[in-house]
Write a protein that holds these residues in place. Sequence first.
Motif, PDB file in Angstrom:
ATOM      1  N   LEU A 369       0.831  -1.208   0.000  1.00 30.81           N
ATOM      2  CA  LEU A 369       0.000   0.000   0.000  1.00 30.81           C
ATOM      3  C   LEU A 369       0.864   1.255   0.000  1.00 30.81           C
ATOM      4  CD1 LEU A 369      -2.790  -1.114   2.514  1.00 30.81           C
ATOM      5  CD2 LEU A 369      -2.929  -1.000   0.026  1.00 30.81           C
ATOM      6  N   ARG A 370       1.917   1.252   0.807  1.00 32.01           N
ATOM      7  CA  ARG A 370       2.799   2.439   0.856  1.00 32.01           C
ATOM      8  C   ARG A 370       3.584   2.576  -0.448  1.00 32.01           C
ATOM      9  NH1 ARG A 370       4.014   4.933   5.601  1.00 32.01           N
ATOM     10  NH2 ARG A 370       6.249   5.052   5.206  1.00 32.01           N
ATOM     11  N   ALA A 371       4.025   1.446  -1.007  1.00 29.86           N
ATOM     12  CA  ALA A 371       4.779   1.507  -2.267  1.00 29.86           C
ATOM     13  C   ALA A 371       3.897   2.017  -3.402  1.00 29.86           C
ATOM     14  CB  ALA A 371       5.347   0.128  -2.608  1.00 29.86           C
ATOM     15  N   SER A 372       2.648   1.586  -3.418  1.00 29.69           N
ATOM     16  CA  SER A 372       1.716   2.047  -4.445  1.00 29.69           C
ATOM     17  C   SER A 372       1.499   3.552  -4.336  1.00 29.69           C
ATOM     18  CB  SER A 372       0.393   1.303  -4.314  1.00 29.69           C
ATOM     19  OG  SER A 372      -0.547   1.774  -5.253  1.00 29.69           O
ATOM     20  N   ALA A 373       1.319   4.032  -3.104  1.00 34.93           N
ATOM     21  CA  ALA A 373       1.139   5.470  -2.898  1.00 34.93           C
ATOM     22  C   ALA A 373       2.405   6.234  -3.276  1.00 34.93           C
ATOM     23  CB  ALA A 373       0.766   5.737  -1.439  1.00 34.93           C
ATOM     24  N   PHE A 374       3.562   5.656  -2.961  1.00 36.52           N
ATOM     25  CA  PHE A 374       4.850   6.272  -3.264  1.00 36.52           C
ATOM     26  C   PHE A 374       5.014   6.453  -4.770  1.00 36.52           C
ATOM     27  CE2 PHE A 374       9.304   5.291  -4.453  1.00 36.52           C
ATOM     28  CZ  PHE A 374       9.949   6.373  -3.888  1.00 36.52           C
ATOM     29  N   LYS A 375       4.766   5.393  -5.523  1.00 38.40           N
ATOM     30  CA  LYS A 375       4.930   5.473  -6.978  1.00 38.40           C
ATOM     31  C   LYS A 375       3.886   6.393  -7.604  1.00 38.40           C
ATOM     32  CE  LYS A 375       5.242   0.903  -7.446  1.00 38.40           C
ATOM     33  NZ  LYS A 375       5.417  -0.435  -8.068  1.00 38.40           N
ATOM     34  N   SER A 376       2.705   6.441  -6.999  1.00 38.06           N
ATOM     35  CA  SER A 376       1.677   7.343  -7.492  1.00 38.06           C
ATOM     36  C   SER A 376       2.126   8.793  -7.337  1.00 38.06           C
ATOM     37  CB  SER A 376       0.368   7.104  -6.733  1.00 38.06           C
ATOM     38  OG  SER A 376      -0.624   8.012  -7.153  1.00 38.06           O
ATOM     39  N   GLU A 377       2.762   9.104  -6.211  1.00 36.05           N
ATOM     40  CA  GLU A 377       3.258  10.471  -6.004  1.00 36.05           C
ATOM     41  C   GLU A 377       4.361  10.803  -7.000  1.00 36.05           C
ATOM     42  OE1 GLU A 377       3.915  12.391  -2.330  1.00 36.05           O
ATOM     43  OE2 GLU A 377       2.766  10.912  -1.181  1.00 36.05           O
ATOM     44  N   ILE A 378       5.229   9.837  -7.237  1.00 32.36           N
ATOM     45  CA  ILE A 378       6.297  10.059  -8.216  1.00 32.36           C
ATOM     46  C   ILE A 378       5.695  10.398  -9.573  1.00 32.36           C
ATOM     47  CG2 ILE A 378       8.142   8.931  -9.521  1.00 32.36           C
ATOM     48  CD1 ILE A 378       9.031   9.640  -6.770  1.00 32.36           C
ATOM     49  N   ASN A 379       4.688   9.642  -9.977  1.00 35.68           N
ATOM     50  CA  ASN A 379       4.055   9.873 -11.278  1.00 35.68           C
ATOM     51  C   ASN A 379       3.337  11.211 -11.339  1.00 35.68           C
ATOM     52  OD1 ASN A 379       4.885   7.460 -12.477  1.00 35.68           O
ATOM     53  ND2 ASN A 379       3.169   6.318 -11.617  1.00 35.68           N
ATOM     54  N   GLN A 380       2.729  11.612 -10.212  1.00 35.82           N
ATOM     55  CA  GLN A 380       2.021  12.889 -10.190  1.00 35.82           C
ATOM     56  C   GLN A 380       2.989  14.065 -10.241  1.00 35.82           C
ATOM     57  OE1 GLN A 380      -0.543  12.918  -6.778  1.00 35.82           O
ATOM     58  NE2 GLN A 380      -1.820  11.245  -7.529  1.00 35.82           N
ATOM     59  N   VAL A 381       4.049  13.968  -9.455  1.00 33.34           N
ATOM     60  CA  VAL A 381       5.004  15.078  -9.386  1.00 33.34           C
ATOM     61  C   VAL A 381       5.795  15.199 -10.683  1.00 33.34           C
ATOM     62  CG1 VAL A 381       7.097  15.904  -8.227  1.00 33.34           C
ATOM     63  CG2 VAL A 381       5.183  15.027  -6.875  1.00 33.34           C
ATOM     64  N   PHE A 382       6.138  14.057 -11.256  1.00 31.61           N
ATOM     65  CA  PHE A 382       6.979  14.085 -12.441  1.00 31.61           C
ATOM     66  C   PHE A 382       6.228  13.551 -13.653  1.00 31.61           C
ATOM     67  CE2 PHE A 382       9.994  13.683  -8.891  1.00 31.61           C
ATOM     68  CZ  PHE A 382      10.644  14.886  -9.076  1.00 31.61           C
ATOM     69  N   ASP A 383       5.138  14.204 -13.997  1.00 28.82           N
ATOM     70  CA  ASP A 383       4.461  13.801 -15.223  1.00 28.82           C
ATOM     71  C   ASP A 383       5.302  14.276 -16.411  1.00 28.82           C
ATOM     72  OD1 ASP A 383       3.947  16.528 -15.665  1.00 28.82           O
ATOM     73  OD2 ASP A 383       1.976  16.413 -14.734  1.00 28.82           O
ATOM     74  N   SER A 384       4.987  13.768 -17.575  1.00 27.28           N
ATOM     75  CA  SER A 384       5.806  14.032 -18.755  1.00 27.28           C
ATOM     76  C   SER A 384       5.901  15.519 -19.076  1.00 27.28           C
ATOM     77  CB  SER A 384       5.251  13.263 -19.958  1.00 27.28           C
ATOM     78  OG  SER A 384       5.301  11.884 -19.722  1.00 27.28           O
ATOM     79  N   LYS A 385       4.798  16.262 -18.903  1.00 32.30           N
ATOM     80  CA  LYS A 385       4.802  17.690 -19.233  1.00 32.30           C
ATOM     81  C   LYS A 385       5.723  18.464 -18.308  1.00 32.30           C
ATOM     82  CE  LYS A 385       1.779  21.637 -20.075  1.00 32.30           C
ATOM     83  NZ  LYS A 385       2.693  22.573 -19.404  1.00 32.30           N
ATOM     84  N   LYS A 386       5.682  18.113 -17.017  1.00 29.53           N
ATOM     85  CA  LYS A 386       6.519  18.829 -16.064  1.00 29.53           C
ATOM     86  C   LYS A 386       7.991  18.598 -16.351  1.00 29.53           C
ATOM     87  CE  LYS A 386       5.108  19.389 -11.921  1.00 29.53           C
ATOM     88  NZ  LYS A 386       4.684  19.271 -10.506  1.00 29.53           N
ATOM     89  N   LEU A 387       8.357  17.364 -16.666  1.00 33.15           N
ATOM     90  CA  LEU A 387       9.757  17.077 -16.982  1.00 33.15           C
ATOM     91  C   LEU A 387      10.168  17.746 -18.289  1.00 33.15           C
ATOM     92  CD1 LEU A 387       9.935  13.314 -15.990  1.00 33.15           C
ATOM     93  CD2 LEU A 387      11.075  15.211 -14.859  1.00 33.15           C
ATOM     94  N   LYS A 388       9.248  17.750 -19.273  1.00 35.27           N
ATOM     95  CA  LYS A 388       9.550  18.409 -20.538  1.00 35.27           C
ATOM     96  C   LYS A 388       9.778  19.904 -20.326  1.00 35.27           C
ATOM     97  CE  LYS A 388       7.626  19.315 -25.116  1.00 35.27           C
ATOM     98  NZ  LYS A 388       6.458  19.163 -26.010  1.00 35.27           N
ATOM     99  N   ASP A 389       8.930  20.517 -19.491  1.00 36.90           N
ATOM    100  CA  ASP A 389       9.084  21.949 -19.221  1.00 36.90           C
ATOM    101  C   ASP A 389      10.408  22.223 -18.516  1.00 36.90           C
ATOM    102  OD1 ASP A 389       6.623  22.373 -20.342  1.00 36.90           O
ATOM    103  OD2 ASP A 389       5.544  22.539 -18.439  1.00 36.90           O
TER     104      ASP A 389
END
Length: 640
Positions: A369-389
């Motif tokens: 459960l914690r790992a799932s939440a952790f990876k979800s935060e990673i994906n939210q914070v570093f979505d493709s648009k944010k990294l591209k910008d």
Amino acid sequence: MQVLETIGFDLGHGETAVAKARIESIEPPEMLEINNKKVQITALGWHPELGYLIGEQALIQAGVTQLQISFKKKPNNDLNYRKTILNFLATYYRLLKDSKQIEGGTTSQFFVGCPSGWSVSDREEYQMLLKESGIPLLSVVPESRAAFMQAKEAGKLDYDKLKSAVLIVDIGSSTTDFTLVKSLHEIPIDFGSNHLGASLIDKAIFARTLANHEDKALLEQVFEDYPHHQARCELACRKAKEDYFSNEQLYSHPQSFARGFESINEQIYFIPQVSRVMAQEILNQPLPELEGNSWIQSFREAVNVAKEKLDQQGIVPRVVLMTGGASRMKFTREICEEIFPEPESQVRPDPEPERCIALGLARVGRWDLRASAFKSEINQVFDSKKLKDLIERHIPELIELLVKPLSQGLIDKAIKPGLKDWRNNKIRTLADLEDVMKKQAEDWIKSDRTRQIVNSQCVTWFNSKIQPELAQETDSICRKYQIPRSSLRFEEGINPDVVNPELSIGDTILADTVSFIVNVVIGGGTVGSIIALILTGHLTWPIVLIYGVSVLAAGVEITRSKTQDAIKTKVDVPSWSRPMLLNDSKLDSICEQMNPELERVFREQLTANQEAFDELIAKVGQELKNALNNKAEEAVILIQ
């Protein structure tokens, strides 16, 4: 409602144990109690007045009319099996809620173990069956995973071992399972029909005790009419076995033995005994369930088969982790140590195998459960648009870092050598010089040395511009999940020689950038512009001033552009005058004056190719996202 706790439910063939872990805590899970015991015999009894009873209570309560033991098996359509296991689970769930040891409902998620040798379809079917018990949130996971997680969390495996190969040997009552954990992924090792469980030893003790009993015929009739009496007698045999193998030194004397006890009535008793001689005889006797092989022979063969399968893959496990109640039997450890010798492998039996799986299941649930939440935060914070910008914002700094070394390198490797060759009369006309320098420039741009320059500048750019902004975001996530900040940092930069080889970020950024620069510099006309700059701005007019217009072919109009073209194509400057026109001092001066103009040309050409940069930004951004996901996958093992 949000899940607040994970419940590790180790429903074993012989014993059952339950543990609980709080989601928001990193404290070790706690064992839960039923009938004031943390470990229960897997037994379900029916009492006409009290209803369903479990564990010891089902065995000792007077008036129990039905008794089921050792009922864990692969899911099947047998109605009695399905009814028994569902009633057992539902009764356990009710008792845990009534005693306020768990929250229950959707705030408690159950994680029930199963042998790792079960197929995915077996596991899914088992999960569907258990959900019929009325527990709202329930998942089935391999017991080997729980054993691995418990060893990891209890500090028995350091990080290097966590990422290496670990062999888990789970010796249960009904099966013995072998699971390889490599790079944190579990791979069950299948060695065919698996009936190698410690309950076969219980049955052998039962059969021997019954065969030697003075009231054998009467007992057989009682067992046929009242099956719950046989169940109790089989449990007495299990207790005698466990007592013996847990304290073998106490029973080393020929006249000493471990014993169990069960009273049929006031006159008839069932008293199984296990001595050293008897134990050896039972372990070495042929068993029909094992195709005529003995228990000890079958176990040795199973360990050998597991070793052979690993050898075929070139795998030597760093650790052989033994769990399951039967791992207490000394000879099982000795066989594993013989087949997986030190120092290549370390055999480690779990000190509390009866609690290991329950604690591990609770940890697995919390971790999932914690790992799932952790990876979800990673994906939210570093979505493709944010990294591209992020990458796009720092492209001007990358261009500036590339301009100076590229310009200087082109001067040193293409322009100076070409001019020297012309001065030494190795090249006839300035047009020929232009062709030679263009070829040299293209060769240098494509060379390994240029790749090294671009690599070095990209590393500097990534470490000074990209990594700090990434770290601002990742550090807060690491603090929240209490893992080291370095887990999500590219501390070594993107140099492919030092970056973790599993990450593709270095190779991708560098390869794409070098390819991009080559295409821009060569395909974009940069080299041609540079050559024209050299010839027209620094060499043509000195020739005109020295030789005058007489050197030009008759009838050529004196214009700047036509003079340049005429000199380039028609004039073969005499060899004796070339050193005067282009002595070392003049050559250095030309190159020094040319450098800012070259840098300007590079900067303009790179900046003008926005379309190509857009493609590079998008691709590098995606690769950076993939690399972060890879680091997140590595980091989740550190989450508690």
